[in-house]
Write a protein that holds these residues in place. Sequence first.
Motif, PDB file in Angstrom:
ATOM      1  N   GLU A  33       3.024  -7.254 -18.837  1.00 22.08           N
ATOM      2  CA  GLU A  33       3.287  -6.857 -20.218  1.00 22.08           C
ATOM      3  C   GLU A  33       4.759  -6.507 -20.426  1.00 22.08           C
ATOM      4  O   GLU A  33       5.364  -6.874 -21.447  1.00 22.08           O
ATOM      5  CB  GLU A  33       2.401  -5.672 -20.594  1.00 22.08           C
ATOM      6  CG  GLU A  33       0.924  -6.026 -20.693  1.00 22.08           C
ATOM      7  CD  GLU A  33       0.054  -4.828 -21.042  1.00 22.08           C
ATOM      8  OE1 GLU A  33       0.621  -3.733 -21.288  1.00 22.08           O
ATOM      9  OE2 GLU A  33      -1.176  -4.981 -21.075  1.00 22.08           O
ATOM     10  N   SER A  34       5.359  -5.791 -19.474  1.00 22.32           N
ATOM     11  CA  SER A  34       6.773  -5.434 -19.599  1.00 22.32           C
ATOM     12  C   SER A  34       7.656  -6.679 -19.539  1.00 22.32           C
ATOM     13  O   SER A  34       8.663  -6.769 -20.260  1.00 22.32           O
ATOM     14  CB  SER A  34       7.182  -4.452 -18.497  1.00 22.32           C
ATOM     15  OG  SER A  34       6.782  -3.141 -18.792  1.00 22.32           O
ATOM     16  N   TRP A  37       7.549  -8.301 -22.839  1.00 24.60           N
ATOM     17  CA  TRP A  37       8.346  -7.494 -23.780  1.00 24.60           C
ATOM     18  C   TRP A  37       9.830  -7.803 -23.621  1.00 24.60           C
ATOM     19  O   TRP A  37      10.543  -8.009 -24.610  1.00 24.60           O
ATOM     20  CB  TRP A  37       8.052  -6.018 -23.521  1.00 24.60           C
ATOM     21  CG  TRP A  37       8.716  -5.053 -24.449  1.00 24.60           C
ATOM     22  CD1 TRP A  37       8.494  -4.902 -25.780  1.00 24.60           C
ATOM     23  CD2 TRP A  37       9.705  -4.070 -24.095  1.00 24.60           C
ATOM     24  NE1 TRP A  37       9.277  -3.885 -26.290  1.00 24.60           N
ATOM     25  CE2 TRP A  37      10.028  -3.362 -25.275  1.00 24.60           C
ATOM     26  CE3 TRP A  37      10.327  -3.725 -22.905  1.00 24.60           C
ATOM     27  CZ2 TRP A  37      10.956  -2.317 -25.284  1.00 24.60           C
ATOM     28  CZ3 TRP A  37      11.257  -2.684 -22.907  1.00 24.60           C
ATOM     29  CH2 TRP A  37      11.563  -2.007 -24.092  1.00 24.60           C
ATOM     30  N   SER A  40      10.972 -11.083 -25.084  1.00 26.94           N
ATOM     31  CA  SER A  40      10.976 -11.171 -26.548  1.00 26.94           C
ATOM     32  C   SER A  40      12.318 -10.777 -27.161  1.00 26.94           C
ATOM     33  O   SER A  40      12.509 -10.906 -28.371  1.00 26.94           O
ATOM     34  CB  SER A  40       9.858 -10.298 -27.138  1.00 26.94           C
ATOM     35  OG  SER A  40      10.141  -8.914 -26.960  1.00 26.94           O
ATOM     36  N   TYR A  41      13.260 -10.308 -26.320  1.00 29.13           N
ATOM     37  CA  TYR A  41      14.569  -9.888 -26.817  1.00 29.13           C
ATOM     38  C   TYR A  41      15.660 -10.796 -26.263  1.00 29.13           C
ATOM     39  O   TYR A  41      15.743 -11.006 -25.047  1.00 29.13           O
ATOM     40  CB  TYR A  41      14.866  -8.441 -26.413  1.00 29.13           C
ATOM     41  CG  TYR A  41      13.983  -7.445 -27.123  1.00 29.13           C
ATOM     42  CD1 TYR A  41      14.313  -6.970 -28.389  1.00 29.13           C
ATOM     43  CD2 TYR A  41      12.805  -6.992 -26.534  1.00 29.13           C
ATOM     44  CE1 TYR A  41      13.489  -6.073 -29.054  1.00 29.13           C
ATOM     45  CE2 TYR A  41      11.976  -6.095 -27.187  1.00 29.13           C
ATOM     46  CZ  TYR A  41      12.324  -5.636 -28.438  1.00 29.13           C
ATOM     47  OH  TYR A  41      11.514  -4.751 -29.091  1.00 29.13           O
ATOM     48  N   ARG A  73       3.039   1.937 -18.531  1.00 33.70           N
ATOM     49  CA  ARG A  73       3.757   0.919 -19.321  1.00 33.70           C
ATOM     50  C   ARG A  73       4.975   1.526 -20.015  1.00 33.70           C
ATOM     51  O   ARG A  73       6.081   0.938 -20.006  1.00 33.70           O
ATOM     52  CB  ARG A  73       2.810   0.314 -20.348  1.00 33.70           C
ATOM     53  CG  ARG A  73       3.470  -0.550 -21.416  1.00 33.70           C
ATOM     54  CD  ARG A  73       4.057  -1.853 -20.893  1.00 33.70           C
ATOM     55  NE  ARG A  73       4.985  -2.437 -21.842  1.00 33.70           N
ATOM     56  CZ  ARG A  73       4.622  -3.126 -22.936  1.00 33.70           C
ATOM     57  NH1 ARG A  73       3.328  -3.326 -23.206  1.00 33.70           N
ATOM     58  NH2 ARG A  73       5.533  -3.619 -23.753  1.00 33.70           N
ATOM     59  N   ASP A  77       8.907   0.372 -19.384  1.00 32.73           N
ATOM     60  CA  ASP A  77       9.803  -0.068 -20.456  1.00 32.73           C
ATOM     61  C   ASP A  77      11.020   0.843 -20.570  1.00 32.73           C
ATOM     62  O   ASP A  77      12.131   0.375 -20.859  1.00 32.73           O
ATOM     63  CB  ASP A  77       9.050  -0.119 -21.780  1.00 32.73           C
ATOM     64  CG  ASP A  77       8.003  -1.236 -21.812  1.00 32.73           C
ATOM     65  OD1 ASP A  77       7.959  -2.038 -20.872  1.00 32.73           O
ATOM     66  OD2 ASP A  77       7.233  -1.290 -22.796  1.00 32.73           O
ATOM     67  N   MET A 125      15.009  -2.580 -29.195  1.00 34.97           N
ATOM     68  CA  MET A 125      14.196  -2.293 -28.017  1.00 34.97           C
ATOM     69  C   MET A 125      13.857  -0.802 -27.947  1.00 34.97           C
ATOM     70  O   MET A 125      12.709  -0.422 -27.699  1.00 34.97           O
ATOM     71  CB  MET A 125      14.937  -2.694 -26.736  1.00 34.97           C
ATOM     72  CG  MET A 125      15.015  -4.172 -26.472  1.00 34.97           C
ATOM     73  SD  MET A 125      15.805  -4.523 -24.873  1.00 34.97           S
ATOM     74  CE  MET A 125      14.496  -4.044 -23.748  1.00 34.97           C
ATOM     75  N   ASP A 128      11.316   0.210 -30.696  1.00 30.87           N
ATOM     76  CA  ASP A 128       9.960  -0.214 -30.378  1.00 30.87           C
ATOM     77  C   ASP A 128       9.338   0.676 -29.311  1.00 30.87           C
ATOM     78  O   ASP A 128       8.182   1.119 -29.430  1.00 30.87           O
ATOM     79  CB  ASP A 128       9.975  -1.670 -29.909  1.00 30.87           C
ATOM     80  CG  ASP A 128       8.598  -2.166 -29.520  1.00 30.87           C
ATOM     81  OD1 ASP A 128       7.821  -2.523 -30.418  1.00 30.87           O
ATOM     82  OD2 ASP A 128       8.282  -2.168 -28.307  1.00 30.87           O
ATOM     83  N   PHE A 129      10.112   0.943 -28.242  1.00 31.61           N
ATOM     84  CA  PHE A 129       9.622   1.819 -27.173  1.00 31.61           C
ATOM     85  C   PHE A 129       9.263   3.196 -27.719  1.00 31.61           C
ATOM     86  O   PHE A 129       8.196   3.745 -27.409  1.00 31.61           O
ATOM     87  CB  PHE A 129      10.691   1.950 -26.090  1.00 31.61           C
ATOM     88  CG  PHE A 129      10.524   3.171 -25.226  1.00 31.61           C
ATOM     89  CD1 PHE A 129       9.602   3.193 -24.195  1.00 31.61           C
ATOM     90  CD2 PHE A 129      11.280   4.323 -25.468  1.00 31.61           C
ATOM     91  CE1 PHE A 129       9.430   4.336 -23.410  1.00 31.61           C
ATOM     92  CE2 PHE A 129      11.121   5.459 -24.689  1.00 31.61           C
ATOM     93  CZ  PHE A 129      10.190   5.466 -23.662  1.00 31.61           C
ATOM     94  N   ARG A 132       6.079   3.532 -29.868  1.00 31.32           N
ATOM     95  CA  ARG A 132       4.871   3.530 -29.033  1.00 31.32           C
ATOM     96  C   ARG A 132       4.688   4.857 -28.311  1.00 31.32           C
ATOM     97  O   ARG A 132       3.567   5.343 -28.152  1.00 31.32           O
ATOM     98  CB  ARG A 132       4.934   2.375 -28.030  1.00 31.32           C
ATOM     99  CG  ARG A 132       4.688   1.017 -28.661  1.00 31.32           C
ATOM    100  CD  ARG A 132       4.634  -0.103 -27.642  1.00 31.32           C
ATOM    101  NE  ARG A 132       5.952  -0.490 -27.175  1.00 31.32           N
ATOM    102  CZ  ARG A 132       6.368  -0.427 -25.924  1.00 31.32           C
ATOM    103  NH1 ARG A 132       5.545   0.043 -24.970  1.00 31.32           N
ATOM    104  NH2 ARG A 132       7.572  -0.810 -25.582  1.00 31.32           N
TER     105      ARG A 132
END
Length: 341
Positions: A33-34, A37, A40-41, A73, A77, A125, A128-129, A132
């Motif tokens: 998952e990381s 992530w 995606s950048y 997670r 991140d 980034m 978003d982190f 969450r």
Amino acid sequence: MATSPIQFIIPDLLSTFPWPRRLSEHYLQVKSESAAWVDSYPLFNEELLRPVQHNDPALLAAHTTPREKDIVRLQSDLLIILLAMDEVSDEGGSELNTQIREIVMDAFRNPYNERPGGEHQLGEMTRDFWIRALDRLPPGAFSIPRFIDTFDAYANAIVTKAKDKVERRHRTFEEYLSIRRSTIGLLPCFIISESMLNIPDDVYNHSRMVALRELAMVLIIIANDLFSYAKEKARDEGSAVHNAVEIVMVEKDLDIQGAVKELERYIAGVMAEFLDNAANLPTWGEEMDGKTKAYVDGLAQWIRGNDCWSFETTRYFGKEGLEIQKTRVMKIPAGFSSESP
């Protein structure tokens, strides 16, 4: 005639440490998952992505925060953000570092605001982190302002670190530890690990709790410096001036092995202090005592987990980590003197 590489022995600093190795069962899922992530950048081109892959931040998170999957997670991140900021700080000048700090801290303080177009991707980034993380925490959690304050200190300190490397400035050992406690970025990571405990300020700021955090950081800092010294020295990029081995060599006029032995003696005292503080915390009642025990276990897991990760990833030792963990023999390529600089 070819010159032989310099060899030195690194001690097993945790040979008597009572907390064992633990690895989260969520490691592989978090790693996947990381990685998605990160992909995606556009921030992470191939050159910047390489250290992320070699460091395996998900493995460090799984070793140091073996708890609920979403906490592992978040830790993974966060480590990626810290790594990206460290890489940017090494490559950029003071103007870029100041700009990155302002972007990142604005994202932490105003996470629900859209980021301006065209700014560095670390802003989005971070936003978003942090959204969450906030979704996971209860409103008004004690860890929220603590995290922002400690991350701000980290962002300020890496500017100083980058300047020291450029200027090849040698600080005293105590000066170095003072700065390194911020540049290593551990306090924000500790806060993610303990965020769900919601320990109030009067307990969190008790002298023994403060000491435990400080001592845990020193144990990890010295271990990291011992593990990274050969790599930093071989690169000859000025990195070793921000390393306890080099600093002790200069300060005490020692060769490499002499500096390592000096640090081993120093760490033995730090370890004794950590164990003493852990065993002699005051009592705050059954519920809070359970939380403080969990907090201490979390700090200890960072100490143990960082050590395990250091040998299991390729960050310091390439593919030879597990062998070096057994032999404790480190090598610096030929061409560098073992005498103090």
